[in-house]
Design an enzyme around this catalytic site. Structure first.
Site, PDB file in Angstrom:
ATOM      1  N   LYS A 218       0.840  -1.204   0.000  1.00 35.14           N
ATOM      2  CA  LYS A 218       0.000   0.000   0.000  1.00 35.14           C
ATOM      3  C   LYS A 218       0.870   1.247   0.000  1.00 35.14           C
ATOM      4  O   LYS A 218       1.773   1.398   0.828  1.00 35.14           O
ATOM      5  CB  LYS A 218      -0.905  -0.013   1.233  1.00 35.14           C
ATOM      6  N   ASP A 223      -3.200  10.617   3.525  1.00 36.71           N
ATOM      7  CA  ASP A 223      -4.540  10.065   3.722  1.00 36.71           C
ATOM      8  C   ASP A 223      -5.347  10.936   4.667  1.00 36.71           C
ATOM      9  O   ASP A 223      -5.210  10.869   5.885  1.00 36.71           O
ATOM     10  CB  ASP A 223      -4.448   8.640   4.284  1.00 36.71           C
ATOM     11  N   LYS A 230     -10.716  12.128   8.566  1.00 41.39           N
ATOM     12  CA  LYS A 230     -10.086  11.712   9.807  1.00 41.39           C
ATOM     13  C   LYS A 230     -10.146  12.827  10.838  1.00 41.39           C
ATOM     14  O   LYS A 230     -10.323  14.003  10.507  1.00 41.39           O
ATOM     15  CB  LYS A 230      -8.608  11.358   9.552  1.00 41.39           C
ATOM     16  N   ASP A 241       1.228   6.227   5.794  1.00 40.65           N
ATOM     17  CA  ASP A 241       0.283   5.273   5.219  1.00 40.65           C
ATOM     18  C   ASP A 241       0.819   4.600   3.954  1.00 40.65           C
ATOM     19  O   ASP A 241       0.095   3.884   3.286  1.00 40.65           O
ATOM     20  CB  ASP A 241      -1.052   5.966   4.925  1.00 40.65           C
ATOM     21  N   ASP A 300     -12.519   6.322   3.881  1.00 36.72           N
ATOM     22  CA  ASP A 300     -11.271   6.141   4.631  1.00 36.72           C
ATOM     23  C   ASP A 300     -10.828   4.683   4.626  1.00 36.72           C
ATOM     24  O   ASP A 300      -9.811   4.343   5.218  1.00 36.72           O
ATOM     25  CB  ASP A 300     -11.430   6.652   6.065  1.00 36.72           C
ATOM     26  N   GLU A 302      -9.655   3.222   2.031  1.00 31.99           N
ATOM     27  CA  GLU A 302      -9.169   3.378   0.659  1.00 31.99           C
ATOM     28  C   GLU A 302      -8.031   2.424   0.310  1.00 31.99           C
ATOM     29  O   GLU A 302      -7.825   2.081  -0.853  1.00 31.99           O
ATOM     30  CB  GLU A 302      -8.712   4.826   0.433  1.00 31.99           C
ATOM     31  N   ARG A 304      -7.552  -0.758   0.843  1.00 34.69           N
ATOM     32  CA  ARG A 304      -7.966  -2.043   0.256  1.00 34.69           C
ATOM     33  C   ARG A 304      -8.435  -1.872  -1.190  1.00 34.69           C
ATOM     34  O   ARG A 304      -8.353  -2.811  -1.973  1.00 34.69           O
ATOM     35  CB  ARG A 304      -9.040  -2.680   1.127  1.00 34.69           C
TER      36      ARG A 304
END
Length: 454
Positions: A218, A223, A230, A241, A300, A302, A304
């Site tokens: 990833k 993010d 968030k 992230d 959020d 995102e 996956r």
């Protein structure tokens, strides 16, 4: 970098003992100079050796020492060539310092190993140091602020590093990935002014006709959570992230530097998940590269989404025979396992056992999560093939199973390093505040083990 001792003078001498309570230490000053004694515990292992060396280094740096020599002979007797390699890795990881934009230089520290002579020990030491260099590289990337590491920046840094080792690097821009039908990747990546990049690195060290193992990481450089914004506290960790992407890059480049005879491909979907007029929304239905449709329940969730398309790419375009994906994926995994252990979901016992053996050699901890059929029902959708968020909790498990749906029957392991990729308070002596480089050594050892397998 740790060097083999050639008679250089050193301010401190570090001696190792066994039979005590673990990494206890004591300081002595006498006729032979200043000595730091570190205890390895009753039954020394590579991990206790790593921790002991790291604790010694941190102690001496705290005393503003400029140099030290460690006698590795007691560890060599018990662990063989693996012993000094573990000592060197622990010492070097403890010496790591975050990239800084201050003008104050870090004070140098010279660390020498004695009692580690011989071709086997030296070979093991060189291998461990190569892996450690790429753990440093991964840490540097994860520690880099988001404004200095856009998807294009990350692609450039990875490609430049790969080029120096003869690793093939292919960077797909947004036009190329859109043409491949990577709708899940673009649902996230189109939300930012900095366009997404799909980074593909290939190490062809094995036989020409052997399909590669795919390491999929990833790479969310920033993010915000999108429209499922968030909290302020959550936004503080946004730069980390992309730790999964850093891990697979570091592992693959370590394989290349050590010329490991295995074929491996690192696939890193690099994006930013921001707020804009083009950001995707809860309730949207998107089509992935595989053809599967996805109902968005949470913007959020995102990671996956981009991993789904990256796994599909690894299978369809790289012809991968095995897939390992790694990601800072869920807060649920942190809630379940804390900051010492990563979560694991898999569909293949053989690959699982190989991964756990690699983790033991690396000194990293993973815990297998269940994958009962009932969990898969939690990501079913009334209007699409899948939902990107569970309807009934079990967030770490269902997130992993979501990615697994795109691996199909291909042997696959998912690693959730949300709790282990970053520490504000180090849990092990060879960690420092910030990025840990989680996953690099385990993935390297996994591929190395698969290369050695008949």
């Amino acid at each position: 970098m740790v060097k083999l001792w050639q008679g250089e003078s050193a301010q401190w001498r570090i001696e190792l003992e066994t039979g005590g309570e673990g990494t206890a230490l004591s300081l002595h000053t006498g006729a032979q100079g200043r000595v730091l004694i570190v205890n390895l515990g009753g039954e020394p292992t590579a991990e206790t050796a790593r921790r002991a060396a790291a604790k010694a280094v941190k102690t001496l740096r705290g005393l503003e020492a400029a140099s030290a020599v460690l006698d590795a002979a007691p560890v060599v007797k018990v662990l063989g060539p693996e012993g000094p390699a573990a000592l060197a890795q622990g010492a070097e990881l403890a010496c790591y310092r975050q990239p800084s934009w201050k003008e104050e230089p870090d004070k140098p520290f010279a660390f020498y190993l004695a009692g580690a002579e011989g071709p086997e020990a030296e070979t093991a030491l060189r291998e461990a140091q190569a892996v450690t260099r790429w753990v440093y590289f991964a840490r540097d990337l994860v520690n880099c602020p988001a404004n200095l590491l856009t998807p294009q920046d990350m692609a450039q840094r990875m490609a430049e590093a790969a080029g120096k080792l003869g690793v093939e690097a292919e960077i797909l821009d947004e036009t190329q990935t859109r043409a491949l039908g990577m709708g899940a990747f673009h649902a996230v990546g189109d939300s930012a002014a900095h366009p997404p990049r799909l980074i593909v690195l290939r190490w062809r060290g094995g036989k020409e006709d052997t399909p590669p193992i795919a390491l999929v990481g990833k790479g969310v450089c920033c993010d915000t959570g999108g429209y499922c914004l968030k909290t302020a506290a959550g936004l503080k960790g946004t730069r980390g992230d992309m730790a999964g992407g850093a891990a697979v890059c570091g592992a693959l480049l370590a394989l290349a530097e050590n010329r490991v005879p295995v074929n491996a491909a690192a696939v890193i979907p690099a994006v930013e998940n921001r707020l804009s007029r083009d950001s995707f929304l809860p309730g949207d239905v998107i089509r992935s590269m595989s053809g599967k449709t996805i109902q968005v329940n949470n913007t959020d969730a995102e990671g996956r989404l981009i991993l789904a398309d990256a796994v599909t790419y690894a299978l369809q375009k790289e012809g991968a025979s095995r897939v390992v994906d790694i990601a800072t994926l869920t807060g649920a995994c942190v809630a379940a396992l804390g900051f010492t252990t990563a979560g694991l979901v898999t569909n293949d016992e053989g690959l699982f056992l190989a991964l756990m053996n690699a983790a033991k050699r690396a000194g990293e901890q993973y815990w297998r999560l269940p994958d009962f059929p009932e969990y898969k029902q939690m990501i079913e959708s009334p209007v699409a093939d899948l939902c990107n968020q569970s309807s009934d909790g079990c967030g770490a498990i269902t997130a992993g199973l979501f990615i697994g749906a795109f691996a199909g029957t291909t042997p696959w392991v998912h690693l959730d390093i949300a709790g282990t990729a970053w520490v504000d308070r180090p849990r092990w002596e060879y960690q420092v505040p910030g990025a840990t480089g989680a996953g690099v050594t385990t993935l390297y050892q996994l591929c190395r083990g698969l290369a050695d397998a008949p």
